[in-house]
Design a protein around this motif. Structure first.
Motif, short mmCIF file in Angstrom:
data_model
loop_
_atom_site.label_atom_id
_atom_site.label_comp_id
_atom_site.label_asym_id
_atom_site.label_seq_id
_atom_site.Cartn_x
_atom_site.Cartn_y
_atom_site.Cartn_z
N GLN A 138 -38.75 -0.69 -9.73
CA GLN A 138 -39.36 0.06 -8.65
C GLN A 138 -38.33 0.58 -7.65
O GLN A 138 -38.38 1.72 -7.20
CB GLN A 138 -40.33 -0.89 -7.95
CG GLN A 138 -41.37 -0.22 -7.10
CD GLN A 138 -42.25 -1.30 -6.44
OE1 GLN A 138 -42.54 -2.34 -7.05
NE2 GLN A 138 -42.65 -1.05 -5.20
N ILE A 139 -37.36 -0.27 -7.35
CA ILE A 139 -36.32 0.11 -6.41
C ILE A 139 -35.50 1.26 -6.97
O ILE A 139 -35.24 2.25 -6.30
CB ILE A 139 -35.40 -1.09 -6.10
CG1 ILE A 139 -36.16 -2.11 -5.26
CG2 ILE A 139 -34.13 -0.64 -5.40
CD1 ILE A 139 -35.45 -3.43 -5.09
N SER B 172 -37.74 4.44 -6.56
CA SER B 172 -38.08 4.94 -5.24
C SER B 172 -36.86 5.27 -4.39
O SER B 172 -36.81 6.30 -3.74
CB SER B 172 -38.97 3.94 -4.51
OG SER B 172 -38.24 2.76 -4.25
N SER B 173 -35.85 4.44 -4.40
CA SER B 173 -34.79 4.63 -3.41
C SER B 173 -33.52 5.24 -3.98
O SER B 173 -32.56 5.43 -3.25
CB SER B 173 -34.44 3.28 -2.77
OG SER B 173 -33.85 2.45 -3.75
N GLY B 174 -33.50 5.53 -5.26
CA GLY B 174 -32.30 6.12 -5.84
C GLY B 174 -31.13 5.17 -5.87
O GLY B 174 -29.97 5.57 -5.99
N PHE B 175 -31.40 3.90 -5.76
CA PHE B 175 -30.35 2.90 -5.80
C PHE B 175 -30.23 2.41 -7.23
O PHE B 175 -31.23 2.03 -7.85
CB PHE B 175 -30.72 1.75 -4.86
CG PHE B 175 -29.62 0.75 -4.63
CD1 PHE B 175 -28.73 0.91 -3.59
CD2 PHE B 175 -29.49 -0.36 -5.45
CE1 PHE B 175 -27.72 -0.02 -3.36
CE2 PHE B 175 -28.48 -1.29 -5.23
CZ PHE B 175 -27.59 -1.12 -4.18
N GLN B 176 -29.03 2.44 -7.78
CA GLN B 176 -28.83 2.08 -9.18
C GLN B 176 -28.53 0.59 -9.32
O GLN B 176 -27.41 0.15 -9.09
CB GLN B 176 -27.69 2.92 -9.73
CG GLN B 176 -27.48 2.80 -11.22
CD GLN B 176 -26.39 3.76 -11.67
OE1 GLN B 176 -26.38 4.93 -11.23
NE2 GLN B 176 -25.47 3.29 -12.48
N VAL B 177 -29.54 -0.16 -9.69
CA VAL B 177 -29.47 -1.62 -9.66
C VAL B 177 -28.57 -2.17 -10.76
O VAL B 177 -28.66 -1.77 -11.92
CB VAL B 177 -30.87 -2.23 -9.81
CG1 VAL B 177 -30.79 -3.75 -9.80
CG2 VAL B 177 -31.80 -1.73 -8.73
N GLN B 178 -27.70 -3.09 -10.36
CA GLN B 178 -26.84 -3.77 -11.34
C GLN B 178 -27.21 -5.23 -11.52
O GLN B 178 -27.14 -5.78 -12.61
CB GLN B 178 -25.37 -3.71 -10.87
CG GLN B 178 -24.77 -2.31 -10.90
CD GLN B 178 -23.45 -2.22 -10.15
OE1 GLN B 178 -23.13 -3.10 -9.35
NE2 GLN B 178 -22.69 -1.17 -10.38
N ARG B 179 -27.61 -5.87 -10.42
CA ARG B 179 -27.78 -7.30 -10.48
C ARG B 179 -28.62 -7.76 -9.29
O ARG B 179 -28.61 -7.11 -8.24
CB ARG B 179 -26.40 -7.96 -10.39
CG ARG B 179 -26.35 -9.44 -10.60
CD ARG B 179 -24.91 -9.90 -10.73
NE ARG B 179 -24.08 -9.52 -9.59
CZ ARG B 179 -24.05 -10.20 -8.43
NH1 ARG B 179 -24.78 -11.27 -8.27
NH2 ARG B 179 -23.27 -9.79 -7.45
N LEU B 180 -29.34 -8.86 -9.47
CA LEU B 180 -30.21 -9.35 -8.41
C LEU B 180 -29.81 -10.74 -7.96
O LEU B 180 -29.24 -11.51 -8.73
CB LEU B 180 -31.65 -9.44 -8.92
CG LEU B 180 -32.30 -8.17 -9.45
CD1 LEU B 180 -33.70 -8.49 -9.94
CD2 LEU B 180 -32.34 -7.11 -8.37
N ILE C 61 -39.78 -5.33 -9.87
CA ILE C 61 -39.37 -4.88 -8.55
C ILE C 61 -38.07 -4.09 -8.65
O ILE C 61 -37.91 -3.03 -8.03
CB ILE C 61 -39.19 -6.09 -7.61
CG1 ILE C 61 -40.55 -6.70 -7.30
CG2 ILE C 61 -38.49 -5.67 -6.33
CD1 ILE C 61 -40.50 -7.88 -6.36
#
Lengths: 160, 160
Positions: free
Chosen positions: B134-135, B138-146, B131
């Motif tokens: 995927q984020i 799709s959203s151009g959000f640069q994920v660091q942590r969940l 997921i």
DNA sequence: ATTTATAATTAGAATAATTCTAGATTAGCA
DNA sequence: TGCTAATCTAGAATTATTCTAATTATAAAT
């Protein structure tokens, strides 16, 4: 008094002219709990619905109400938010630092929390409900509610 | 002093006889940040690793250390936890009420939070990383942590 | 309308959790 | 050994929230 400014066709960013369906829903939920839709509560609900995208804090709402002349005490803001939380229509996002922020989106979604600017935006994510089902099945945990935060840099704050 | 009980083959729930690899990892991460592994910091890390399943609060750790005679001030507990947080090896779970709790599990997992007894247990969930991918896409959000919290009733507290 | 009972609001006090401050202690190193 | 910077600490300060107890508003019954 009240907010009976004639509203000269005002249509700005959030826009709370007549009364979005969400406002009605929240008021109805309170009614079902047999609590009155007092002027203060209604005003708070309007403020909350009008600013839900910003995931406001209790104080944000308090100040917003005060600015537009609808004076509601901070205690009432907290009390009403607690009532709304109990209806399940609103959820609160606590963070390790800083105040609790409100989340009015009850559909499965991710909170995209920008670690640079602090903004939180919602991203619908249907897959979360599948996962929820799966957890119920495999671990015997009876799911009531989800919270999915994704921390990172939003497209504005990204350096590259 | 220290935890130099001979540990007579002790293998109990948590089990912290010599020094679990996680302890070493945390100490190493601090070293890399050029901060000293002082006795206080080491003691705190041992306490944290030993109680990670309980997702302790800062105060839990403070009291635990005090009980076993390793006196570390509350300020140092907070300071050290902040250092660890900065290394990314530890994350903090804030809630709308009650103190922040610690999470030492860095692999993708859900926090199963029981709304009855308050216990938090970790459930590994590989799908979270999909997921996350995927984020990013799709959203151009640069994920660091969940952070994924599942609120509900654990198998003990379930009524049915 | 007036009374009555209950619900709601409020200001400010109290609490809880965390951060800050500034002085004392400790550790590494010339 | 002495110097410097890092670390530790108690307690003060701050922040966010909840509590308290007194006032005000509301609806229902008369």
């Amino acid at each position: 008094m009240r907010a009976s400014r004639k509203a000269p066709l005002g249509r700005s960013p959030p826009s709370v002219s007549s009364s979005p369906p969400e406002t009605e829903t929240l008021l109805r939920l309170l009614k079902e709990k047999n609590v009155r839709a007092s002027p203060q509560r209604s005003a708070l609900i309007r403020a909350l619905v009008g600013h839900k995208e910003e995931h406001p804090t209790a104080e944000d709402l308090f100040l917003d109400l005060r600015r537009r002349g609808e004076e509601v005490s901070l205690a009432t803001v907290y009390n009403t938010l607690e009532l709304l939380r109990q209806t399940g229509a609103v959820s609160e996002l606590g963070f390790p630092s800083g105040p609790t922020r409100l989340d009015l989106n009850l559909t499965p979604h991710a909170n995209l929390v920008c670690t640079a600017c602090g903004r939180i935006s919602d991203l619908p994510l249907d897959r979360l409900s599948e996962i929820s089902q799966q957890i119920r099945g495999s671990s015997g945990f009876q799911v009531q509610r989800l919270r999915f935060d994704v921390y990172g840099l939003c497209s504005n704050c990204r350096a590259d």
